[in-house]
Scaffold this motif. Structure first.
Motif, PDB file in Angstrom:
ATOM      1  N   TYR A  58       0.837  -1.192   0.000  1.00 37.14           N
ATOM      2  CA  TYR A  58       0.000   0.000   0.000  1.00 37.14           C
ATOM      3  C   TYR A  58       0.870   1.240   0.000  1.00 37.14           C
ATOM      4  CZ  TYR A  58      -3.810  -3.144   0.876  1.00 37.14           C
ATOM      5  OH  TYR A  58      -4.720  -4.161   0.744  1.00 37.14           O
ATOM      6  N   ARG A  59       0.253   2.347  -0.408  1.00 38.54           N
ATOM      7  CA  ARG A  59       0.972   3.620  -0.409  1.00 38.54           C
ATOM      8  C   ARG A  59       0.973   4.236   0.977  1.00 38.54           C
ATOM      9  NH1 ARG A  59      -1.599   7.569  -4.101  1.00 38.54           N
ATOM     10  NH2 ARG A  59      -3.284   6.052  -4.330  1.00 38.54           N
ATOM     11  N   SER A  60       2.078   4.843   1.321  1.00 38.80           N
ATOM     12  CA  SER A  60       2.256   5.413   2.652  1.00 38.80           C
ATOM     13  C   SER A  60       1.291   6.565   2.899  1.00 38.80           C
ATOM     14  CB  SER A  60       3.695   5.904   2.819  1.00 38.80           C
ATOM     15  OG  SER A  60       3.833   6.672   3.995  1.00 38.80           O
ATOM     16  N   GLY A  61       0.889   6.707   4.156  1.00 38.17           N
ATOM     17  CA  GLY A  61       0.044   7.834   4.520  1.00 38.17           C
ATOM     18  C   GLY A  61       0.772   9.161   4.479  1.00 38.17           C
ATOM     19  N   SER A  62       2.088   9.125   4.476  1.00 41.78           N
ATOM     20  CA  SER A  62       2.879  10.365   4.391  1.00 41.78           C
ATOM     21  C   SER A  62       3.379  10.592   2.978  1.00 41.78           C
ATOM     22  CB  SER A  62       4.055  10.299   5.368  1.00 41.78           C
ATOM     23  OG  SER A  62       4.889   9.184   5.085  1.00 41.78           O
ATOM     24  N   GLN A  63       2.622  10.133   1.990  1.00 44.68           N
ATOM     25  CA  GLN A  63       3.074  10.205   0.602  1.00 44.68           C
ATOM     26  C   GLN A  63       3.310  11.625   0.135  1.00 44.68           C
ATOM     27  OE1 GLN A  63      -0.470   9.662  -2.267  1.00 44.68           O
ATOM     28  NE2 GLN A  63      -1.017   8.423  -0.497  1.00 44.68           N
ATOM     29  N   HIS A  64       2.664  12.601   0.755  1.00 40.66           N
ATOM     30  CA  HIS A  64       2.829  13.986   0.318  1.00 40.66           C
ATOM     31  C   HIS A  64       4.102  14.627   0.848  1.00 40.66           C
ATOM     32  CE1 HIS A  64       0.816  14.068   4.203  1.00 40.66           C
ATOM     33  NE2 HIS A  64       1.192  15.309   4.355  1.00 40.66           N
ATOM     34  N   VAL A  65       4.821  13.926   1.725  1.00 42.38           N
ATOM     35  CA  VAL A  65       6.079  14.468   2.246  1.00 42.38           C
ATOM     36  C   VAL A  65       7.215  13.451   2.215  1.00 42.38           C
ATOM     37  CG1 VAL A  65       5.027  16.225   3.726  1.00 42.38           C
ATOM     38  CG2 VAL A  65       5.350  13.904   4.611  1.00 42.38           C
ATOM     39  N   CYS A  66       6.920  12.172   2.001  1.00 41.60           N
ATOM     40  CA  CYS A  66       7.968  11.153   2.097  1.00 41.60           C
ATOM     41  C   CYS A  66       8.780  11.088   0.807  1.00 41.60           C
ATOM     42  CB  CYS A  66       7.359   9.788   2.424  1.00 41.60           C
ATOM     43  SG  CYS A  66       6.471   9.019   1.052  1.00 41.60           S
ATOM     44  N   TYR A  92       5.888   3.020  -0.706  1.00 37.09           N
ATOM     45  CA  TYR A  92       5.113   1.791  -0.552  1.00 37.09           C
ATOM     46  C   TYR A  92       5.623   0.974   0.637  1.00 37.09           C
ATOM     47  CZ  TYR A  92       2.803   2.502  -5.027  1.00 37.09           C
ATOM     48  OH  TYR A  92       2.034   3.003  -6.051  1.00 37.09           O
ATOM     49  N   TYR A  93       4.728   0.180   1.205  1.00 36.80           N
ATOM     50  CA  TYR A  93       5.091  -0.748   2.272  1.00 36.80           C
ATOM     51  C   TYR A  93       4.214  -1.982   2.182  1.00 36.80           C
ATOM     52  CZ  TYR A  93       0.995   1.310   4.570  1.00 36.80           C
ATOM     53  OH  TYR A  93      -0.268   1.744   4.865  1.00 36.80           O
ATOM     54  N   ARG A  94       4.729  -3.088   2.687  1.00 34.22           N
ATOM     55  CA  ARG A  94       3.971  -4.340   2.678  1.00 34.22           C
ATOM     56  C   ARG A  94       2.948  -4.340   3.819  1.00 34.22           C
ATOM     57  NH1 ARG A  94       6.232  -8.751  -0.137  1.00 34.22           N
ATOM     58  NH2 ARG A  94       7.288  -7.867  -1.961  1.00 34.22           N
ATOM     59  N   ALA A  95       1.810  -4.960   3.554  1.00 35.70           N
ATOM     60  CA  ALA A  95       0.774  -5.102   4.578  1.00 35.70           C
ATOM     61  C   ALA A  95       1.123  -6.281   5.476  1.00 35.70           C
ATOM     62  CB  ALA A  95      -0.588  -5.315   3.930  1.00 35.70           C
ATOM     63  N   VAL A  96       1.025  -6.093   6.791  1.00 35.16           N
ATOM     64  CA  VAL A  96       1.396  -7.150   7.735  1.00 35.16           C
ATOM     65  C   VAL A  96       0.220  -8.050   8.074  1.00 35.16           C
ATOM     66  CG1 VAL A  96       3.217  -5.738   8.737  1.00 35.16           C
ATOM     67  CG2 VAL A  96       0.927  -5.676   9.733  1.00 35.16           C
ATOM     68  N   HIS A  97      -0.932  -7.784   7.547  1.00 31.83           N
ATOM     69  CA  HIS A  97      -2.079  -8.660   7.757  1.00 31.83           C
ATOM     70  C   HIS A  97      -2.835  -8.807   6.438  1.00 31.83           C
ATOM     71  CE1 HIS A  97      -4.341  -4.941   7.707  1.00 31.83           C
ATOM     72  NE2 HIS A  97      -3.692  -4.514   8.766  1.00 31.83           N
ATOM     73  N   GLY A  98      -3.663  -9.822   6.342  1.00 34.88           N
ATOM     74  CA  GLY A  98      -4.437 -10.029   5.134  1.00 34.88           C
ATOM     75  C   GLY A  98      -5.482  -8.950   4.936  1.00 34.88           C
ATOM     76  N   THR A  99      -5.920  -8.812   3.705  1.00 36.53           N
ATOM     77  CA  THR A  99      -6.950  -7.837   3.357  1.00 36.53           C
ATOM     78  C   THR A  99      -8.129  -8.565   2.727  1.00 36.53           C
ATOM     79  OG1 THR A  99      -5.357  -6.055   3.011  1.00 36.53           O
ATOM     80  CG2 THR A  99      -7.509  -5.825   1.949  1.00 36.53           C
ATOM     81  N   ARG A 105      10.346  -2.569  -6.545  1.00 32.19           N
ATOM     82  CA  ARG A 105       9.883  -1.771  -5.433  1.00 32.19           C
ATOM     83  C   ARG A 105      10.107  -2.460  -4.103  1.00 32.19           C
ATOM     84  NH1 ARG A 105       4.107  -0.599  -6.634  1.00 32.19           N
ATOM     85  NH2 ARG A 105       4.760   0.759  -8.316  1.00 32.19           N
ATOM     86  N   THR A 106       9.855  -3.753  -4.049  1.00 32.12           N
ATOM     87  CA  THR A 106       9.868  -4.450  -2.777  1.00 32.12           C
ATOM     88  C   THR A 106      11.263  -4.551  -2.205  1.00 32.12           C
ATOM     89  OG1 THR A 106      10.026  -6.541  -3.969  1.00 32.12           O
ATOM     90  CG2 THR A 106       7.833  -5.798  -3.320  1.00 32.12           C
ATOM     91  N   SER A 107      12.285  -4.488  -3.034  1.00 33.23           N
ATOM     92  CA  SER A 107      13.639  -4.655  -2.527  1.00 33.23           C
ATOM     93  C   SER A 107      14.078  -3.494  -1.663  1.00 33.23           C
ATOM     94  CB  SER A 107      14.615  -4.812  -3.700  1.00 33.23           C
ATOM     95  OG  SER A 107      14.554  -3.660  -4.533  1.00 33.23           O
ATOM     96  N   SER A 108      13.491  -2.322  -1.880  1.00 34.68           N
ATOM     97  CA  SER A 108      13.899  -1.149  -1.117  1.00 34.68           C
ATOM     98  C   SER A 108      12.848  -0.695  -0.132  1.00 34.68           C
ATOM     99  CB  SER A 108      14.215   0.004  -2.081  1.00 34.68           C
ATOM    100  OG  SER A 108      13.067   0.348  -2.821  1.00 34.68           O
ATOM    101  N   LEU A 109      11.806  -1.506   0.039  1.00 32.38           N
ATOM    102  CA  LEU A 109      10.723  -1.078   0.914  1.00 32.38           C
ATOM    103  C   LEU A 109      11.049  -1.351   2.359  1.00 32.38           C
ATOM    104  CD1 LEU A 109       7.466  -2.139  -0.898  1.00 32.38           C
ATOM    105  CD2 LEU A 109       8.411   0.118  -0.610  1.00 32.38           C
TER     106      LEU A 109
END
Length: 728
Positions: free
Chosen positions: A616-624, A630-637, A671-675
């Protein structure tokens, strides 16, 4: 001919054909400002915002653009320049025939404009705003949204210009598509009576909320000797606003009951000590000893019954004796013993702490209500007799495509806000208070403002409103590292593209101007977000038809209210209506909202995405930074498709459509390699063998796909301490 009243909805939408499959007796959706007669304009002009209107004064037709508030006597020509963003016409294509040297925007519009230059005359449109908005403002045209991760090529002018305008800023990566038109139909509504935002008030609100957070921290320390649970104040704000009937957009002031179940649960869950996720044997041994010692100390220092003292002391001493005798126990032995101790002592500890914790919750609410009243009085003093302002005309019961929130109270003159750029970051300063946003999102806000705001065609209030917007969300997030960013997380761009392409989704039920993908969305703060396209809070938004994406903040009270709203809307409408809902797949215990949706008669399909297999996209996307987006989800959706019969017939979740949606959810390799996962959940990200449970929800909300913060910490007396997750 333009309408500068914020309370008006004139020109917001052109006359449109009814949605397919419509069986309503109310006829096709109409514009709030036009009749049911055909606009007699090409589809390209209608999509560009033009509609045909009638001038009673001149007794002839004219053409009005709802995006720019521009009015013309002649039929508009595609490719004409925008007299607001490009007053000199430097980027416009030459007009065909007639006045070849003049663009459409420079033609005569009404006879009164020949009388001289008044304060609202057309000639003033050629004067640049006194405060520069951004380097892209003079001569800039909105760019077309490019696919995510696609580099936008730079263009070179093919014709020489005697005075070329600065090149518009084009972000390298675009995380939104503002060209998608809505299919959400609503009944026309009156203007809202929220007080218009003001930097002075927003600054005072920020100071009062910060003070309220400090009071909460001090009360937890003084009364219970603990730090406040991480993010619990943010979850309290969300949970309270579900039931709040007060007037302040952020501070709760009229809630029943006064004691928040969410805050009470979370504070009580950390008494007598906060439990953490355990990885090693020695950590489990220390945690067991600390819990036994804290429970005994607490029961001795409080007004407990003799029976409670006896039970707690006996179990605590028995545990300590066992720890002294047995040095060969495993980690599982220690955790089983801790679970047994909590079951024996937990009810008695809760009983003695109940009044104290309720006092904390009640005190915070009372302070919030007092701050809200104080802010209201100060805000009213800044306005010029707002009680006399009324809506121009009562709404009619007709169907229209959804449009942004309009305020019935006009905005007074706003103070100056300074803007400068530091590399790719826009910095806005007011009275020494600076807020920041990356340049790409700043340009996005500029576009949203151009599309949605109708009372500020020359962008004179733009910077002040952007400052208020950024300050509001900054205050809601909190000041801790990565705190509150879960409130604004969002789906990946490929998922939005698949939803739009396969299921006709054009609207987000829970978003903000900072994280929205479409230009039509619902958000928490209609008073400020409405200028940037918000349709208001979702629980008060009542669509008749359309296809919607819902990714709510993970607050159980809010999710439960959301399901109730879904059921009501789907029951009442016979038009095509579809909600695709993204919620965490919490099963131990299962959340009431998920249980209700799985049992709903409107459920057409359920898709489960495993933990760590999507992002998912970070909540701080406007400043990060870009590599932190992006970050991996730690629980199922759980993805649930709630549709009425007409919606199912039009947007059925077929295997082919579901396959494309699942593919879009799959993380891309580069993407996942640097997340790295933001917030405290980093420490637990490698612990893939343990699934977050009810007591984990408080912290795993930082990683929530809705991105919005989960907001509940269920009473964990029935969940194992191995699954307790701390933010320490």
């Amino acid at each position: 001919m333009s309408n500068n009243s914020q309370g008006s909805v004139k020109g917001e939408a052109a006359t449109m054909a009814p949605p397919s499959g419509s069986a309503s007796s109310h006829g096709p959706p109409l514009s709030p400002s036009t009749t049911s007669k055909s606009p007699e304009l090409p589809d390209e002009l209608v999509q560009a915002g033009w509609s045909k209107c009638w001038s009673r004064r001149e007794n002839r037709p004219y053409y009005f653009n709802r995006f720019t508030n521009q009015s013309l006597w002649e039929v508009p020509v595609l490719g004409q320049h925008d007299v607001i963003s490009d007053p000199l016409g430097l980027n416009a294509a030459p007009a065909e025939g007639g006045d070849g040297n003049l663009g459409n925007g420079q033609r005569k519009r009404r006879s009164s404009e020949e009388q001289g230059a008044g304060p609202n005359s057309f000639k003033r449109a050629k004067v640049e705003p006194t405060t520069p908005i951004s380097p892209s403002t003079p001569g800039a045209k909105p760019w077309s949204s490019a696919p995510e991760e696609k580099q936008v090529p730079t263009t070179t002018p093919t014709t020489a210009s005697p005075a070329p305008a600065p090149a518009p800023y084009r972000p390298a990566v675009i995380y939104w598509d503002l060209d998608v038109q809505t299919n959400a139909v609503i009944r026309e509504r009156s203007a809202a009576n929220h007080l218009p935002p003001h930097p002075e008030i927003e600054l005072q609100r920020a100071q009062l909320v910060t003070k309220l957070r400090q009071h909460y921290h001090e009360l937890c320390h003084q009364r219970e000797g603990i730090d406040p649970p991480r993010e619990s104040f943010n979850r309290w704000l969300l949970e309270r606003k579900v039931i709040d009937k007060g007037v302040d957009p952020l501070l709760p002031s009229e809630c029943e009951p006064a004691v928040s179940p969410s805050m009470f649960r979370e504070v009580m869950n950390d008494i007598p000590i906060r439990l953490s996720r355990i990885k090693y044997k020695e950590e489990a041994r220390k945690l067991l000893f600390k819990y036994a010692e804290a429970a005994k100390k607490m029961i001795d220092s409080r007004n407990a019954s003799p029976e409670s003292r006896k039970v707690v002391k006996w179990n605590a001493e028995d545990t300590m004796n066992w720890l002294r005798r047995d040095h060969s126990a495993s980690k599982e032995d220690y955790m089983d013993r801790l679970e047994h101790l909590r079951q024996q002592c937990g009810p008695h500890v809760t009983a003695v702490a109940k009044d104290s914790v309720e006092g904390i919750c009640s005190k915070i609410y009372q302070l919030s209500a007092e701050y809200s009243r104080r802010l209201r009085q100060t805000h009213l003093s800044l306005l010029q007799d707002p009680s006399t302002e009324t809506c121009a005309s009562p709404p009619q019961s007709r169907l229209v495509y959804c449009y942004p929130v309009r305020l019935s109270i006009p905005t007074p003159a706003l103070p100056r806000v300074e803007l400068h750029f530091e590399n790719d970051v826009a910095c806005l300063r007011f009275r020494g208070e600076m807020v920041k946003v990356n340049r790409g999102h700043f340009s996005k806000l500029e576009l949203l403002y151009r599309y949605s705001c109708i009372d500020d065609p020359r962008f004179e209030k733009f910077l002040a409103r952007v400052w208020c917007l950024l300050k509001r969300y900054q205050v809601m997030f909190g000041s801790g590292a990565n705190e509150g960013t879960g409130l604004q997380g969002a789906l990946p761009v490929p998922v939005f593209e698949a939803l739009n392409r396969q299921f006709g989704v054009t609207f987000e039920c829970f978003a903000s101007p900072l994280n929205c993908y479409f230009k039509q969305f619902c958000s928490a703060f209609p008073d400020i977000d409405g200028f940037f396209g918000s349709r208001g809070p979702f629980l008060s938004f009542r669509p008749v038809s359309g296809s919607f994406e819902a990714n709510p903040p993970f607050c159980e009270e809010l999710m439960d209210a959301m399901v109730t709203h879904f059921e009501e809307l789907l029951n009442q409408s016979s038009e095509p209506l579809s909600f695709i809902v993204f919620v965490p797949e919490w099963r131990d215990p299962v959340t009431p909202a998920l249980t209700r949706m799985e049992a709903s008669r409107f459920l057409r399909h359920q898709l489960n995405i495993p933990a760590y297999d999507h992002e998912y996209r970070s909540g701080s996307q406007h400043v990060c930074k870009r590599d932190e987006m992006y970050y991996r989800a730690v629980h199922g959706t759980a993805v649930l498709f709630l549709q009425n019969d007409a919606g199912f017939a039009k947007w059925a979740p077929t295997p082919e459509r579901l396959a494309e949606l699942s593919t879009a959810y799959r993380p891309t390799l580069p993407r996942t390699s640097s997340l790295s996962s933001p917030g405290p959940a980093q420490s637990a990200a490698g612990d893939k063998d343990s699934t977050p449970k009810a007591s984990d929800r408080t912290q795993s909300g930082m990683m929530s796909p809705g991105g919005h913060d989960n907001n509940n910490n269920n009473n964990s007396s029935s969940s194992s301490p191995q699954d307790k997750l701390t933010a320490m």
